[in-house]
Design a protein around this motif. Structure first.
Motif, short mmCIF file in Angstrom:
data_model
loop_
_atom_site.label_atom_id
_atom_site.label_comp_id
_atom_site.label_asym_id
_atom_site.label_seq_id
_atom_site.Cartn_x
_atom_site.Cartn_y
_atom_site.Cartn_z
N PHE A 21 0.82 -1.21 0.00
CA PHE A 21 0.00 0.00 0.00
C PHE A 21 0.85 1.27 0.00
O PHE A 21 0.44 2.29 -0.54
CB PHE A 21 -0.99 -0.02 1.17
CG PHE A 21 -2.18 -0.90 0.88
CD1 PHE A 21 -3.22 -0.43 0.09
CD2 PHE A 21 -2.24 -2.19 1.35
CE1 PHE A 21 -4.30 -1.23 -0.23
CE2 PHE A 21 -3.33 -3.00 1.05
CZ PHE A 21 -4.36 -2.52 0.26
N ILE A 137 -4.40 -2.77 6.36
CA ILE A 137 -4.68 -1.93 5.19
C ILE A 137 -4.99 -0.52 5.67
O ILE A 137 -5.91 -0.33 6.47
CB ILE A 137 -5.88 -2.49 4.39
CG1 ILE A 137 -5.58 -3.93 3.93
CG2 ILE A 137 -6.20 -1.60 3.20
CD1 ILE A 137 -6.75 -4.63 3.27
N ASN A 139 -6.80 1.96 5.32
CA ASN A 139 -8.06 2.44 4.75
C ASN A 139 -8.58 3.60 5.59
O ASN A 139 -8.93 3.44 6.76
CB ASN A 139 -9.07 1.28 4.74
CG ASN A 139 -10.41 1.66 4.15
OD1 ASN A 139 -10.70 2.83 3.94
ND2 ASN A 139 -11.22 0.65 3.88
N ILE A 182 -9.13 3.66 -4.58
CA ILE A 182 -8.71 2.26 -4.64
C ILE A 182 -9.99 1.42 -4.61
O ILE A 182 -10.89 1.68 -3.80
CB ILE A 182 -7.82 1.90 -3.43
CG1 ILE A 182 -6.54 2.74 -3.46
CG2 ILE A 182 -7.48 0.40 -3.44
CD1 ILE A 182 -5.70 2.59 -2.18
N CYS A 184 -11.98 -2.32 -4.26
CA CYS A 184 -11.82 -3.55 -3.50
C CYS A 184 -13.05 -4.40 -3.76
O CYS A 184 -14.18 -3.94 -3.53
CB CYS A 184 -11.70 -3.14 -2.03
SG CYS A 184 -11.89 -4.44 -0.85
N ILE A 240 -7.72 -6.21 -4.69
CA ILE A 240 -7.41 -4.79 -4.60
C ILE A 240 -7.16 -4.26 -6.01
O ILE A 240 -6.32 -4.79 -6.75
CB ILE A 240 -6.17 -4.55 -3.71
CG1 ILE A 240 -6.40 -5.11 -2.30
CG2 ILE A 240 -5.83 -3.07 -3.67
CD1 ILE A 240 -7.50 -4.45 -1.51
#
Ligand SMILES: [Fe+2]
Length: 305
Positions: A21, A137, A139, A182, A184, A240
């Motif tokens: 990431f 992650i 996020n 991004i 998912c 991803i």
């Protein structure tokens, strides 16, 4: 065209996930074991949705890019009809204006896209079933306060979370996601083929017309040199999709997929710049800002008292 398999990585590989990431992400990846803690991993079956939400009405759009025309039915009838031709499924066609179309048409066996009924808006508690997002992650979206989450959705015009319940064979044509976010895709039921291409400033895939399953290289000669990144998603997989990557999917069997768009500290500038540019050029700027203001009104009021 060159083909390559999308790599798989365990969420338990903390350093690998962190590097991935921090590096963009620069390429697609399938994270495995990422949703072991979600109740949705075991609960979200077709039977569950037919039982819990079967009476709710929605529309399977005629096609992914369409304005809204499609097959209207209850969720239970939509799911109950998976093994039969679409024309035998209880329901009816509606046009882009939302008005039912009268007589049966030759389109009655035309494929439809996923059943859309805004489950997260109607039932916010469903998000609890896909929480917590894996801590490895970074996020930022899943840690937003509710009012800012809602305000950013209004600003972009897109939902951060969507649920796709689809007949076997359903195709989502080639497209890129919004706002440099991004993407998912989390698979819960059925398998799904995915084909992806890196963004390319020199290649315009205009109107998403290029079909990876029936490539027309005479019309799109520039696609000859591109690499197709391929995968088959299994239940429990989390794909991803890096910002701006093109992707195409085909459900092999009846399918349940969660789609979630997010940004990280690394991609936030791209996301937010995109939002501001979109707003600056929007003919509905005042209306959008007014709606965003309503989402944040409670926070603003709390801040002044
Ligand atoms: Fe997408």
């Amino acid at each position: 065209m060159t083909k390559t398999a999308i790599p798989r990585m365990s969420i338990a590989d903390g350093d690998g996930v962190k590097r991935y990431f921090e590096g963009g992400p620069a390429s697609p990846c399938i994270l495995i074991d990422a949703i072991a803690d979600w109740s949705a991993r075991s609960d979200w079956t077709l039977e569950y949705f037919a039982r819990e939400f079967g009476a709710e009405f929605g529309v399977a759009k005629r096609d992914f890019f369409g304005a809204g025309a499609g097959r209207a039915s209850t969720l239970a009838d939509f799911i109950g009809g998976f093994s039969r031709p679409l024309r035998e499924t209880a329901g009816f066609w509606i046009g882009d204006d939302g008005v039912p179309e009268g007589a049966a048409t030759t389109d009655d066996d035309a494929p439809v896209w996923s059943f859309l009924w805004q489950p997260f808006k109607r039932h916010p508690h469903l998000l609890d079933a896909v929480s917590p997002f894996p801590g490895a992650i970074p996020n930022m979206v899943t840690s937003l306060p509710d009012d800012l989450y809602a305000a950013l959705q209004t600003l972009s015009g897109f939902e951060f979370h969507s649920l796709y319940i689809s007949r076997g064979g359903t195709v989502t044509p080639l497209h890129g996601d919004h706002s440099h976010s991004i993407g998912c895709l989390v698979q819960f039921a059925g398998t799904k083929h995915v084909t992806m291409y890196a963004p390319d400033d020199h290649v315009e895939i205009n109107d998403q017309a290029f079909d990876p399953e029936r490539p027309d290289y005479a019309r799109y000669p520039e696609m000859h040199g591109k690499t197709a990144h391929l995968a088959t998603l299994q239940p429990g997989d989390m794909l991803i999709i890096p910002p701006d990557w093109w992707h195409h999917t085909r459900a092999i069997e009846p399918s349940i997929t969660l789609s979630h768009n997010f940004f990280t500290p690394h991609t936030f500038a791209g996301y937010f710049t995109s939002q501001l540019l979109q707003l600056a050029h929007s003919p509905h700027r005042d209306r959008t800002l007014s709606r965003v203001g309503r989402h944040l009104a409670a926070t603003a009021h709390a801040g002044t008292t």
